[in-house]
Write an enzyme that holds these catalytic residues in place. Structure first.
Site, PDB file in Angstrom:
ATOM      1  N   SER A   1      -0.115  -9.787  -0.137  1.00 54.09           N
ATOM      2  CA  SER A   1      -0.938 -11.005  -0.079  1.00 54.09           C
ATOM      3  C   SER A   1      -0.625 -11.943  -1.233  1.00 54.09           C
ATOM      4  CB  SER A   1      -2.424 -10.637  -0.095  1.00 54.09           C
ATOM      5  OG  SER A   1      -2.780 -10.012  -1.311  1.00 54.09           O
TER       6      SER A   1
ATOM      7  N   ASP B   1      -0.159  -6.957   4.618  1.00 52.94           N
ATOM      8  CA  ASP B   1      -0.855  -8.235   4.752  1.00 52.94           C
ATOM      9  C   ASP B   1       0.054  -9.360   5.226  1.00 52.94           C
ATOM     10  OD1 ASP B   1      -3.225  -7.108   4.023  1.00 52.94           O
ATOM     11  OD2 ASP B   1      -3.349  -8.027   2.045  1.00 52.94           O
TER      12      ASP B   1
ATOM     13  N   THR C   1       0.821  -1.220   0.000  1.00 52.09           N
ATOM     14  CA  THR C   1       0.000   0.000   0.000  1.00 52.09           C
ATOM     15  C   THR C   1       0.842   1.252   0.000  1.00 52.09           C
ATOM     16  OG1 THR C   1      -1.771  -1.165   1.183  1.00 52.09           O
ATOM     17  CG2 THR C   1      -1.827   1.229   1.233  1.00 52.09           C
TER      18      THR C   1
END
Length: 406
Positions: free
Chosen positions: A153, A186, A107
């Protein structure tokens, strides 16, 4: 002229309104004690106005809980360290050194696409360059290397291998004082403990990331990255392995976990020490060919969850049990049988607290431990999986990687 009945009705109505407001306040999640931040030590920062503006949102979240968490933090104030606020805290403009920043995506390096989805697009240099509004380029060199651009992820153990290899190569350099890894949240806890497990240098490694993307109106990535720079250049952290600098906290890799899907201070720890006990570092061996499965227990979970995992080639198993580490009798029988041939670790579905094997009975943690199942201590399933992968890859007795919880 007085109206006593009307007066009493007004008082009664006012009391009802006040009670309703009090009830709403108690039910508002923002006013509840946040167990994930209760043990965190508030951080200090030498941030200038430009960086403070970007960090206001994250600091507001943690400060709103400071009063309610005072009692619980008193018993574990050493759990999470303050961002370089110790004996070697330094104004950002005075920080010196040569730090390598490895960018892997996440992110912190993401922007919104034309459909509004968040995707990794930003180069590491674009993350680092704004830091020189506070840090002195003549004193601090931030060397950037892009080694991936992934949502964490989507990472595999092959990607973990790539990060470990790059970190170790840079730590061997005499001109490098430490390494920062920018990473998606994640699976940050997994990469952190993988790096810590193979970390054989006194130079710190610090991971960081963001909960809000690069093009957000109020991104948290810049302040998190600045905090990572402060941490990795602070001698207090030398010789203690890997850390996560995030949301105003510095957390040791061992015991860290992502605790919230939205909050800026989205990581917490089960460690009760600023620098928890770390096993002797392992000599690095690639993890990519190792399969370790995670099985989540639930009431009535059948034995074939474990049996099928082994049949498909699992070389070790992590069981996320209930409570302090307990599972049903069918799953327990399969776990004890599996422990005769592969490492089996028992952890918990519960975020906080140690797993030590307290209860007896068919599926109790004590019974399982007596049969060779390893209690995870302060580690949860994602980190336990990484340690088992390292144990299998290096031929290490898995028990050595799970010291008694502290």
């Amino acid at each position: 002229m007085s109206y006593p009945r009307l007066h009493h009705r007004v008082q009664y109505s006012a009391a009802l309104v006040a009670s309703a407001l009090l009830l709403a306040s108690c039910q508002n999640p923002a006013n509840r004690e946040d167990k994930d931040t209760a043990s965190a030590t508030p951080t200090t920062t030498s941030s200038s106005t430009s960086m403070k503006k970007t960090s206001e949102a994250s600091s507001t979240t943690s400060s709103s809980h400071s009063a309610t968490s005072a009692n619980s933090s008193a018993t574990s104030s050493s759990t999470t360290s303050a961002k370089p606020s110790g004996s070697h805290a330094t104004q950002r403009s005075e920080i010196e050194g040569h730090v390598v920043v490895l960018s892997t995506g996440g992110t912190i390096a993401s922007t919104h696409d034309d459909k509004g989805a968040v995707v990794p697009t930003v180069k590491g240099s674009d993350l680092v360059d704004p830091l020189y509004s506070e840090f002195d380029r003549d004193k601090l060199e931030l060397e950037v290397q892009d080694i991936a651009n992934l949502d964490s992820s989507a990472m595999t153990l092959a990607d973990t291998d790539k990060i470990i290899t790059a970190v170790q190569e840079h730590l061997k350099r005499d001109d490098v004082d430490g390494v920062i890894v920018t990473h998606g949240t994640d699976s940050m806890e997994e990469t952190a403990i993988a790096l810590d497990t193979f970390h054989n240098s006194d130079k710190p490694v610090v991971l960081t990331g963001a909960m809000r993307p690069f093009d957000d109106d109020d991104p948290d990535g810049p302040e998190n990255l600045a905090a990572a720079v402060e941490t990795v250049t602070n001698p207090d952290y030398a010789g203690h392995g890997a850390f996560i600098a995030f949301g105003g906290k510095v957390i040791p890799a061992r015991g860290a976990f992502k605790s919230d899907t939205e909050k800026a201070d989205g990581f917490a720890t089960n460690s009760q020490e600023k620098f928890p006990e770390r096993p002797e570092p392992l000599k690095y061996a690639p993890l990519s060919d190792v399969r370790v499965d995670i099985i989540t227990a639930y009431p009535g979970a059948p034995a074939d969850l474990i049996e099928q995992s082994l049949a498909k080639g699992a070389q070790a198993i992590v069981i996320a049990g209930m409570g302090s580490g307990n599972i049903g009798p069918d799953l327990a029988n399969a776990a004890m049988e599996a422990a005769k041939s592969v490492p089996v670790v028992l952890t918990s579905r519960v975020d906080h607290g140690p797993v030590e094997g307290i209860y007896g009975g068919a599926g109790g943690g004590a019974t399982l431990a007596d049969a060779g199942v390893i209690p995870s201590g302060n580690l949860r399933a994602p980190q336990a999986r990484m340690l088992l992968a390292a144990a299998v890859a290096t031929g290490t007795d898995a028990h050595k990687l799970f010291p008694t919880a502290k």
